[in-house]
Design a protein around this motif. Structure first.
Motif, PDB file in Angstrom:
ATOM      1  N   VAL A   1     -43.430 -19.244   8.288  1.00  0.00           N
ATOM      2  CA  VAL A   1     -42.608 -19.175   7.088  1.00  0.00           C
ATOM      3  C   VAL A   1     -43.295 -20.001   6.004  1.00  0.00           C
ATOM      4  O   VAL A   1     -43.974 -21.001   6.317  1.00  0.00           O
ATOM      5  N   PRO A   2     -43.199 -19.608   4.733  1.00  0.00           N
ATOM      6  CA  PRO A   2     -43.733 -20.480   3.686  1.00  0.00           C
ATOM      7  C   PRO A   2     -43.116 -21.879   3.764  1.00  0.00           C
ATOM      8  O   PRO A   2     -41.901 -22.021   3.926  1.00  0.00           O
ATOM      9  N   MET A   3     -43.950 -22.895   3.666  1.00  0.00           N
ATOM     10  CA  MET A   3     -43.440 -24.258   3.753  1.00  0.00           C
ATOM     11  C   MET A   3     -42.366 -24.521   2.705  1.00  0.00           C
ATOM     12  O   MET A   3     -41.410 -25.275   2.951  1.00  0.00           O
ATOM     13  N   ALA A   4     -42.478 -23.877   1.538  1.00  0.00           N
ATOM     14  CA  ALA A   4     -41.479 -24.068   0.494  1.00  0.00           C
ATOM     15  C   ALA A   4     -40.098 -23.611   0.926  1.00  0.00           C
ATOM     16  O   ALA A   4     -39.090 -24.055   0.365  1.00  0.00           O
ATOM     17  N   ASP A   5     -40.023 -22.728   1.920  1.00  0.00           N
ATOM     18  CA  ASP A   5     -38.747 -22.238   2.431  1.00  0.00           C
ATOM     19  C   ASP A   5     -38.242 -23.046   3.618  1.00  0.00           C
ATOM     20  O   ASP A   5     -37.171 -22.744   4.159  1.00  0.00           O
ATOM     21  N   GLU A   6     -39.024 -24.040   4.042  1.00  0.00           N
ATOM     22  CA  GLU A   6     -38.631 -24.851   5.190  1.00  0.00           C
ATOM     23  C   GLU A   6     -37.627 -25.929   4.759  1.00  0.00           C
ATOM     24  O   GLU A   6     -37.352 -26.136   3.588  1.00  0.00           O
ATOM     25  N   THR A   7     -37.097 -26.632   5.752  1.00  0.00           N
ATOM     26  CA  THR A   7     -36.149 -27.721   5.489  1.00  0.00           C
ATOM     27  C   THR A   7     -36.896 -28.974   5.043  1.00  0.00           C
ATOM     28  O   THR A   7     -38.124 -29.084   5.177  1.00  0.00           O
ATOM     29  N   ASP A   8     -36.146 -29.949   4.540  1.00  0.00           N
ATOM     30  CA  ASP A   8     -36.752 -31.169   4.016  1.00  0.00           C
ATOM     31  C   ASP A   8     -37.533 -31.930   5.082  1.00  0.00           C
ATOM     32  O   ASP A   8     -38.520 -32.606   4.762  1.00  0.00           O
ATOM     33  N   GLU A   9     -37.097 -31.852   6.346  1.00  0.00           N
ATOM     34  CA  GLU A   9     -37.813 -32.571   7.411  1.00  0.00           C
ATOM     35  C   GLU A   9     -39.273 -32.150   7.480  1.00  0.00           C
ATOM     36  O   GLU A   9     -40.155 -32.953   7.820  1.00  0.00           O
ATOM     37  N   PHE A  10     -39.540 -30.885   7.169  1.00  0.00           N
ATOM     38  CA  PHE A  10     -40.908 -30.376   7.207  1.00  0.00           C
ATOM     39  C   PHE A  10     -41.634 -30.583   5.881  1.00  0.00           C
ATOM     40  O   PHE A  10     -42.817 -30.929   5.855  1.00  0.00           O
ATOM     41  N   LYS A  11     -40.928 -30.385   4.776  1.00  0.00           N
ATOM     42  CA  LYS A  11     -41.584 -30.456   3.459  1.00  0.00           C
ATOM     43  C   LYS A  11     -41.881 -31.870   3.006  1.00  0.00           C
ATOM     44  O   LYS A  11     -42.928 -32.138   2.400  1.00  0.00           O
ATOM     45  N   GLN A  12     -40.962 -32.795   3.279  1.00  0.00           N
ATOM     46  CA  GLN A  12     -41.042 -34.114   2.665  1.00  0.00           C
ATOM     47  C   GLN A  12     -42.332 -34.877   2.978  1.00  0.00           C
ATOM     48  O   GLN A  12     -42.884 -35.536   2.082  1.00  0.00           O
ATOM     49  N   PRO A  13     -42.867 -34.833   4.208  1.00  0.00           N
ATOM     50  CA  PRO A  13     -44.120 -35.558   4.451  1.00  0.00           C
ATOM     51  C   PRO A  13     -45.264 -35.085   3.557  1.00  0.00           C
ATOM     52  O   PRO A  13     -46.097 -35.891   3.125  1.00  0.00           O
ATOM     53  N   PHE A  14     -45.314 -33.790   3.265  1.00  0.00           N
ATOM     54  CA  PHE A  14     -46.360 -33.262   2.394  1.00  0.00           C
ATOM     55  C   PHE A  14     -46.129 -33.680   0.948  1.00  0.00           C
ATOM     56  O   PHE A  14     -47.068 -34.065   0.246  1.00  0.00           O
ATOM     57  N   ILE A  15     -44.876 -33.606   0.507  1.00  0.00           N
ATOM     58  CA  ILE A  15     -44.553 -34.018  -0.856  1.00  0.00           C
ATOM     59  C   ILE A  15     -44.893 -35.491  -1.056  1.00  0.00           C
ATOM     60  O   ILE A  15     -45.477 -35.883  -2.074  1.00  0.00           O
ATOM     61  N   ALA A  16     -44.552 -36.323  -0.069  1.00  0.00           N
ATOM     62  CA  ALA A  16     -44.818 -37.764  -0.171  1.00  0.00           C
ATOM     63  C   ALA A  16     -46.314 -38.056  -0.262  1.00  0.00           C
ATOM     64  O   ALA A  16     -46.722 -39.047  -0.889  1.00  0.00           O
ATOM     65  N   ARG A  17     -47.138 -37.195   0.348  1.00  0.00           N
ATOM     66  CA  ARG A  17     -48.591 -37.390   0.306  1.00  0.00           C
ATOM     67  C   ARG A  17     -49.220 -36.789  -0.945  1.00  0.00           C
ATOM     68  O   ARG A  17     -50.424 -36.959  -1.196  1.00  0.00           O
ATOM     69  N   GLY A  18     -48.432 -36.058  -1.718  1.00  0.00           N
ATOM     70  CA  GLY A  18     -48.946 -35.430  -2.926  1.00  0.00           C
ATOM     71  C   GLY A  18     -49.422 -34.008  -2.744  1.00  0.00           C
ATOM     72  O   GLY A  18     -50.048 -33.437  -3.640  1.00  0.00           O
ATOM     73  N   ASP A  19     -49.130 -33.395  -1.581  1.00  0.00           N
ATOM     74  CA  ASP A  19     -49.498 -32.006  -1.326  1.00  0.00           C
ATOM     75  C   ASP A  19     -48.420 -31.069  -1.871  1.00  0.00           C
ATOM     76  O   ASP A  19     -47.241 -31.432  -1.946  1.00  0.00           O
ATOM     77  N   ASP A  20     -48.823 -29.875  -2.232  1.00  0.00           N
ATOM     78  CA  ASP A  20     -47.906 -28.873  -2.764  1.00  0.00           C
ATOM     79  C   ASP A  20     -47.415 -27.971  -1.631  1.00  0.00           C
ATOM     80  O   ASP A  20     -48.192 -27.177  -1.102  1.00  0.00           O
ATOM     81  N   PRO A  21     -46.144 -28.051  -1.228  1.00  0.00           N
ATOM     82  CA  PRO A  21     -45.643 -27.175  -0.159  1.00  0.00           C
ATOM     83  C   PRO A  21     -45.782 -25.691  -0.498  1.00  0.00           C
ATOM     84  O   PRO A  21     -45.839 -24.857   0.412  1.00  0.00           O
ATOM     85  N   GLY A  22     -45.856 -25.369  -1.789  1.00  0.00           N
ATOM     86  CA  GLY A  22     -45.991 -23.977  -2.182  1.00  0.00           C
ATOM     87  C   GLY A  22     -47.322 -23.362  -1.819  1.00  0.00           C
ATOM     88  O   GLY A  22     -47.471 -22.132  -1.879  1.00  0.00           O
ATOM     89  N   ARG A  23     -48.302 -24.183  -1.432  1.00  0.00           N
ATOM     90  CA  ARG A  23     -49.624 -23.673  -1.050  1.00  0.00           C
ATOM     91  C   ARG A  23     -49.842 -23.697   0.460  1.00  0.00           C
ATOM     92  O   ARG A  23     -50.956 -23.447   0.928  1.00  0.00           O
ATOM     93  N   ILE A  24     -48.792 -24.025   1.209  1.00  0.00           N
ATOM     94  CA  ILE A  24     -48.919 -24.175   2.665  1.00  0.00           C
ATOM     95  C   ILE A  24     -48.022 -23.157   3.366  1.00  0.00           C
ATOM     96  O   ILE A  24     -46.848 -22.997   3.021  1.00  0.00           O
ATOM     97  N   PHE A  25     -48.583 -22.475   4.352  1.00  0.00           N
ATOM     98  CA  PHE A  25     -47.792 -21.584   5.201  1.00  0.00           C
ATOM     99  C   PHE A  25     -47.602 -22.281   6.540  1.00  0.00           C
ATOM    100  O   PHE A  25     -48.577 -22.697   7.182  1.00  0.00           O
TER     101      PHE A  25
END
Length: 203
Positions: free
Chosen positions: A74-98
């Motif tokens: 699933v696109p990471m942007a559609d995942e729950t915060d538990e999955f997205k937040q570590p990437f956001i905190a590191r400065g990664d864009d969840p919209g570019r991750i599957f």
């Protein structure tokens, strides 16, 4: 041994197969290292992420008409915060991750290359969507002295590294489920693995 064939389902087409995937997750994840005491209520909540996403993916392995394995994404942007937040905190864009959810396969059908094909199908789909620079998944961290660790257990790290994935110690999360013999669900530490997709423009 019967011939296993794979079929891909996306978006709303996954709906008829939600129960099959839930059943496989409950059966396979009872094994080490997940030790998952699963139930359909938990599965329904978990699989809502995939039901909601128009770009979710199920790659199902069939023996005849029977589903014997499943691999999800699933696109990471559609995942729950538990999955997205570590990437956001590191400065990664969840919209570019599957994100790859799981690969589960009944024991009888292992050792035939299905696991490799699961990765190929999911990576191929992510490339087809065109906007993803990376694929990722996470795996549970269990202590080496865990009492349920089988003495002959072989970690999957080498298999994942051969697929081009790199463990990311700085990307961790906690997911909660009920272990075998637990009286209540507890949080388990998970670490992400990441792979850059070839031929994708990161800009």
């Amino acid at each position: 041994m019967s011939q296993v064939h794979l079929r891909r389902f996306t978006g709303s087409a996954i709906a008829p197969h939600l129960h099959d995937v839930a059943d496989l997750r409950i059966r396979v994840f009872r094994e080490w290292p997940y030790l998952y005491q699963g139930d359909m209520d938990y599965e329904q909540r978990y699989l809502e992420t995939y039901s909601r996403s128009p770009e979710s993916l199920f790659v199902l392995a069939f023996d005849g008409e029977r589903v014997v394995g499943a691999s999800t994404g699933v696109p990471m942007a559609d995942e729950t915060d538990e999955f997205k937040q570590p990437f956001i905190a590191r400065g990664d864009d969840p919209g570019r991750i599957f994100y790859f959810g799981e690969s589960v396969l009944l024991p009888t059908y292992r050792g035939q290359g299905v696991g490799v094909r699961f990765f190929q199908e999911r990576e191929g789909y992510a490339c087809e969507l065109g906007r993803f620079t990376h694929t990722a998944f996470c795996a549970v961290d269990r202590p080496s002295d865990h009492p349920r660790r089988p003495p002959d257990h072989v970690p999957l790290d080498d298999f994942w590294m051969r697929r081009g994935y790199v463990k990311q110690p700085s990307l961790t999360t906690l997911l909660t489920w009920l272990d075998l013999e637990e009286s209540r669900p507890t949080a388990k530490p998970m670490t992400f693995w990441l792979k850059r997709l070839d031929g994708v423009d990161a800009n």
